[in-house]
Design an enzyme around this catalytic site. Structure first.
Site, mmCIF file in Angstrom:
data_model
loop_
_atom_site.group_PDB
_atom_site.id
_atom_site.type_symbol
_atom_site.label_atom_id
_atom_site.label_comp_id
_atom_site.label_asym_id
_atom_site.label_seq_id
_atom_site.Cartn_x
_atom_site.Cartn_y
_atom_site.Cartn_z
ATOM 1 N N ARG A 17 0.797 -1.214 0.000
ATOM 2 C CA ARG A 17 0.000 0.000 0.000
ATOM 3 C C ARG A 17 0.832 1.267 0.000
ATOM 4 N NH1 ARG A 17 -2.808 -3.979 1.709
ATOM 5 N NH2 ARG A 17 -0.853 -4.527 2.695
ATOM 6 N N THR A 18 1.813 1.333 0.884
ATOM 7 C CA THR A 18 2.527 2.606 1.036
ATOM 8 C C THR A 18 3.267 2.942 -0.262
ATOM 9 O OG1 THR A 18 2.751 2.125 3.369
ATOM 10 C CG2 THR A 18 4.122 3.889 2.504
ATOM 11 N N LYS B 148 26.263 -3.857 -1.075
ATOM 12 C CA LYS B 148 27.728 -3.844 -1.232
ATOM 13 C C LYS B 148 28.388 -3.153 -0.039
ATOM 14 C CE LYS B 148 27.133 -3.252 -6.205
ATOM 15 N NZ LYS B 148 27.283 -2.285 -7.300
ATOM 16 N N ARG C 118 11.392 3.967 2.896
ATOM 17 C CA ARG C 118 11.073 3.031 3.990
ATOM 18 C C ARG C 118 12.352 2.279 4.324
ATOM 19 N NH1 ARG C 118 6.048 -0.992 4.307
ATOM 20 N NH2 ARG C 118 5.164 0.980 5.033
ATOM 21 N N HIS D 56 5.528 5.960 11.337
ATOM 22 C CA HIS D 56 4.975 5.872 9.980
ATOM 23 C C HIS D 56 4.028 7.070 9.843
ATOM 24 C CE1 HIS D 56 3.645 4.320 6.257
ATOM 25 N NE2 HIS D 56 3.416 3.057 6.578
#
Ligand code: NCD
Length: 317
Positions: free
Chosen positions: A60-61, A90, A111, A139
């Site tokens: 969703r986000t 890396k 995120r 959030h």
């Protein structure tokens, strides 16, 4: 160059900020109905790029941010599994990654699996950072869309009885929403329903006390939801638990279904209560609840798009 407008924490929003965002989200929704208005909107943002940088899974986000950017007419550059497919694998530092990619676009929606990662990114970014979830911390954009959903569904944001259930320790959506509902809006009181290992943490309790918000904690879902205007449910996030003893306790609670909203809770739901969930659900709200008038979680997810359009517009100025 002036410093960019970031969205890092739900605590940064005042009541006026939220009212402006909600008004713009209303406008974004109204605009959808008119082709001419949609063209105007696209004109303002054409040529700008939204970068979505996701180090943790998301449906969703990420997609609602990308949809919001596309509806505004922006180009979208996206990495959905940056832990594996970016130079993080890396050994590149987050700071170096951000210094580089902030030269590739106009806003970074990020995120990350670590608490505080968005704030670190903001210290080196030349463009706004939008925190789309940092570990078990916050959030904020989900909290804004949750607040807007409550306003749409109930008609007010104060003097509500709000029951939060599930994972209140790692549930970053809960942590951000409690911040807004306790410090921006007044007279709300809170019931927290969770296994002891996943109860609300001391920093949030401190904030509740500072805001003079009354709250109680319980393991009994029936006691917790009775009489609540809002029932905000979440999944038990086993993946964030490191302690094996806690993991076993949570497994036991999951097996027993003690933190499920299922048929058995229906007699305890107020007729006008609203049930929210940030989703994904993994069985903690059974499909028996979906057809009840109280169920709001799917409309809640859809509201993510206009809210995120309003938030992108806000950080771009
Ligand atoms: C949540 C998240 O990622 O914090 N979902 C969301 O963004 N809507 C909740 C979760 O993962 O359980």
């Amino acid at each position: 160059m002036s410093s960019p407008n970031h969205i890092l924490s739900a605590s940064q929003f005042s009541q006026d900020d939220l009212s402006d965002i909600f008004e713009r989200a209303d406008y974004m929704q109204a605009q959808e109905a008119s082709r001419d208005l949609r063209r105007q909107k696209v004109g303002t943002y054409a040529g700008l790029q939204l970068i979505s940088l996701f180090y943790e899974p998301s449906t969703r986000t990420r997609l609602s941010f990308e949809s919001a950017g596309a509806k505004l007419g922006m180009g979208i550059i996206s990495t959905e599994n940056a832990r594996e497919f970016s130079s993080a694998s890396k050994g590149e530092t987050l700071e170096d990654t951000i210094k580089v990619i902030s030269g590739y676009g106009d806003v970074i929606v990020m995120r990350h699996n670590e608490d505080g990662a968005a704030a670190v990114a903001a210290t080196v970014s030349e463009v706004p950072i939008i925190n789309a979830g940092d570990g078990g911390n916050e959030h904020p954009t989900q909290a804004v869309l949750d607040t807007y959903t409550i306003l749409k569904e109930v008609g007010r944001l104060d003097n509500l009885k709000i029951a939060f259930g599930g994972d209140l320790r790692f549930g970053r959506t809960v942590r951000s929403l409690v911040r807004i509902m306790s410090s921006v809006y007044k007279g709300n009181n809170f019931n927290f329903i969770a296994p002891p290992e996943l109860q609300i943490t001391d920093d949030i309790k401190k904030q509740l006390k500072e805001s003079n918000a009354s709250f109680m904690q319980t393991q009994d879902r029936y006691e917790g939801i009775e009489g609540a205007d809002i029932i905000y449910w979440t999944r038990l996030q086993k993946e964030r638990l490191t302690n094996p003893v806690d993991k076993m306790a949570v497994d036991k609670a999951l097996m027993a279904g003690d933190y499920n909203l299922d048929k058995s809770v229906i007699p305890y739901l107020k007729l006008l209560a609203k049930v929210l969930h940030p989703l994904p659900r993994v069985g903690e709200i059974t499909t028996d609840i979906d057809s009840l008038p109280q169920a709001c979680y799917f409309p809640q997810a859809h509201i993510g798009v206009p809210i995120r359009q309003a938030l992108i517009e806000r950080v771009l100025g």
